[in-house]
Design an enzyme around this catalytic site. Structure first.
Site, PDB file in Angstrom:
ATOM      1  NE  ARG A  81       1.309  -2.280  -0.815  1.00 30.64           N
ATOM      2  CZ  ARG A  81       0.323  -1.394  -0.674  1.00 30.64           C
ATOM      3  NH1 ARG A  81       0.500  -0.161  -1.058  1.00 30.64           N
ATOM      4  NH2 ARG A  81      -0.834  -1.749  -0.150  1.00 30.64           N
ATOM      5  CB  THR A  82       1.887  -8.917  -3.569  1.00 30.04           C
ATOM      6  OG1 THR A  82       2.169  -8.468  -2.248  1.00 30.04           O
ATOM      7  CG2 THR A  82       2.572 -10.248  -3.813  1.00 30.04           C
ATOM      8  CE  LYS A 110     -18.522 -20.473 -14.668  1.00 32.93           C
ATOM      9  NZ  LYS A 110     -18.010 -21.092 -15.905  1.00 32.93           N
ATOM     10  NE  ARG A 131      -1.544 -11.609  -1.282  1.00 25.79           N
ATOM     11  CZ  ARG A 131      -1.149 -10.393  -0.918  1.00 25.79           C
ATOM     12  NH1 ARG A 131      -2.028  -9.418  -0.822  1.00 25.79           N
ATOM     13  NH2 ARG A 131       0.110 -10.133  -0.648  1.00 25.79           N
ATOM     14  CG  HIS A 159       3.765 -11.975   1.846  1.00 29.10           C
ATOM     15  ND1 HIS A 159       4.224 -12.257   0.582  1.00 29.10           N
ATOM     16  CD2 HIS A 159       3.043 -10.822   1.737  1.00 29.10           C
ATOM     17  CE1 HIS A 159       3.797 -11.309  -0.254  1.00 29.10           C
ATOM     18  NE2 HIS A 159       3.080 -10.435   0.423  1.00 29.10           N
TER      19      HIS A 159
HETATM   20  C1  NCD Z   1       0.784  -7.647   3.306  1.00 28.28           C
HETATM   21  C2  NCD Z   1       0.012  -8.934   3.144  1.00 28.28           C
HETATM   22  O1  NCD Z   1      -0.767  -9.101   2.205  1.00 28.28           O
HETATM   23  O2  NCD Z   1       0.258  -9.795   3.968  1.00 28.28           O
HETATM   24  N1  NCD Z   1       0.743  -6.837   2.186  1.00 28.28           N
HETATM   25  C3  NCD Z   1       1.747  -6.969   1.256  1.00 28.28           C
HETATM   26  O3  NCD Z   1       1.801  -7.931   0.530  1.00 28.28           O
HETATM   27  N2  NCD Z   1       2.678  -6.018   1.202  1.00 28.28           N
HETATM   28  C4  NCD Z   1       0.528  -6.917   4.557  1.00 28.28           C
HETATM   29  C5  NCD Z   1      -0.877  -6.626   4.979  1.00 28.28           C
HETATM   30  O4  NCD Z   1      -1.835  -6.905   4.262  1.00 28.28           O
HETATM   31  O5  NCD Z   1      -1.014  -6.074   6.065  1.00 28.28           O
END
Ligand code: NCD
Length: 332
Positions: A81-82, A110, A131, A159
């Site tokens: 999703r993100t 690498k 991320r 997040h």
């Molecule tokens: C979350 C995350 O990556 O922290 N996912 C997201 O971005 N909606 C939640 C999760 O992974 O549980």
């Protein structure tokens, strides 16, 4: 709705945003990184939520306000999703995207160090959504990058853009955030969305319930921080508070963050929201989840009016359009 009507409404929304921007508000967002939800004041959060609402209409037809701008998505950890909503948001605004979502295909494989990766990508992109499994990665990236960094989930830390989506969904579904009773259940120790959301909610007049097995309680420093601002009650079971809550935010156990897999095995399946448990819930209780869901919400709930997690996913597009637009649209 007729296309011309949509365009007219859209341009009205844009001029409204610009009027507020001229008052000096939106200028604070230009070229700014987002590392923690605490980077924002309550007024700024509310402004992002307002802009997100305007973006619902903009998303219908798309726009060209970010033409020529490039978003890099550097995802050192899995995501559905993100990453996709950031990329879709950028494209809806007329910009384009580059990036990787599999470290195996980047030079990190690498042995290239993280800072060199950032120093490279900043030359190709106007903004970076990052991320990473390591806490502090976004802070380090911000230190070295000449373009804004959006923390899109770092370790178990934060997040922040997910928290904005969560707030937006609560406001849209309940028409308010103030005066609600909100419970967060699950992995409060390692869940980064929980940390950002709890901090975000502390700006509002809400009553917060934190429900988890003892081993997954929220860290003491975060608890102390939010307890200074709002009423917070920790519990191990959701049943006794269920009849009085308005929002139930469910999270999965963050298996990948456990130093010891046997610890995860012990906690697996420790809680599960199903029809039976919801018998005493308010009729208008809404259930949210940042997703992915494993087994903590039974699929039978999906069909009930309580389930709002897929609407929440949809809102991700509007909120991320708002964020990109506020940071990158220099015409404002
Ligand atoms: C979350 C995350 O990556 O922290 N996912 C997201 O971005 N909606 C939640 C999760 O992974 O549980």
């Amino acid at each position: 709705m007729q296309k011309s009507v949509v365009w007219k409404q859209k341009s009205n929304i844009y001029s409204n945003i610009k009027i507020i921007a001229k008052q000096g508000m939106a200028m604070q967002f230009a070229n700014r990184s987002i590392i923690s939800i605490q980077d924002f004041t309550k007024e700024e959060i509310n402004y992002i939520l307002k802009t997100s609402q305007a973006m619902e209409l903009v998303a219908k037809t798309g726009t060209n306000t970010l033409k020529g701008k490039i978003l890099a998505t550097l995802f050192f950890e899995p995501s559905t999703r993100t990453r996709l909503s950031f990329e879709a948001a950028m494209q809806k605004l007329g910009g384009t995207t580059i990036g990787f979502n599999d470290v195996e295909t980047s030079s990190a494989k690498k042995g290239e160090n993280f800072v060199d990766t950032i120093r490279t990508v900043e030359n190709y992109a106007d903004i970076i959504a990052l991320r990473h499994n390591l806490e502090g990665a976004a802070v380090v990236a911000k230190e070295y990058s000449k373009v804004p960094i959006i923390n899109s989930g770092t370790g178990a830390q934060e997040h922040p853009t997910q928290a904005l989506i969560d707030l937006y969904t609560i406001q849209k579904e309940k028409h308010q955030i103030d005066n609600l009773k909100i419970a967060i259940i699950g992995d409060l120790r390692y869940g980064r969305t929980v940390h950002s959301l709890a901090r975000a909610l502390a700006n509002y007049n809400v009553e917060l319930f934190l429900i988890s097995p003892d081993a997954l309680r929220i860290q003491k420093n975060i608890l102390k921080e939010i307890k200074n601002k709002i009423s917070v009650t920790e519990k191990q079971n959701v049943e006794d508070i269920l009849p009085k809550i308005d929002v139930l935010y469910v999270t999965r156990i963050q298996r990948e963050r456990f130093p010891d897999p046997t610890e995860y095995a012990k906690l697996k399946g420790a809680y599960r929201i199903d029809q039976k448990i919801l018998k005493t819930a308010k009729k208008d209780l809404i259930i949210l989840h940042p997703l992915p869901r494993i087994d903590e919400i039974a699929s039978e709930i999906d069909q009930t009016p309580h389930a709002r997690y897929f609407q929440q996913v949809g809102n991700g597009l509007f909120v991320r359009m708002a964020i990109l637009s506020l940071i990158l649209d220099t015409t404002k």
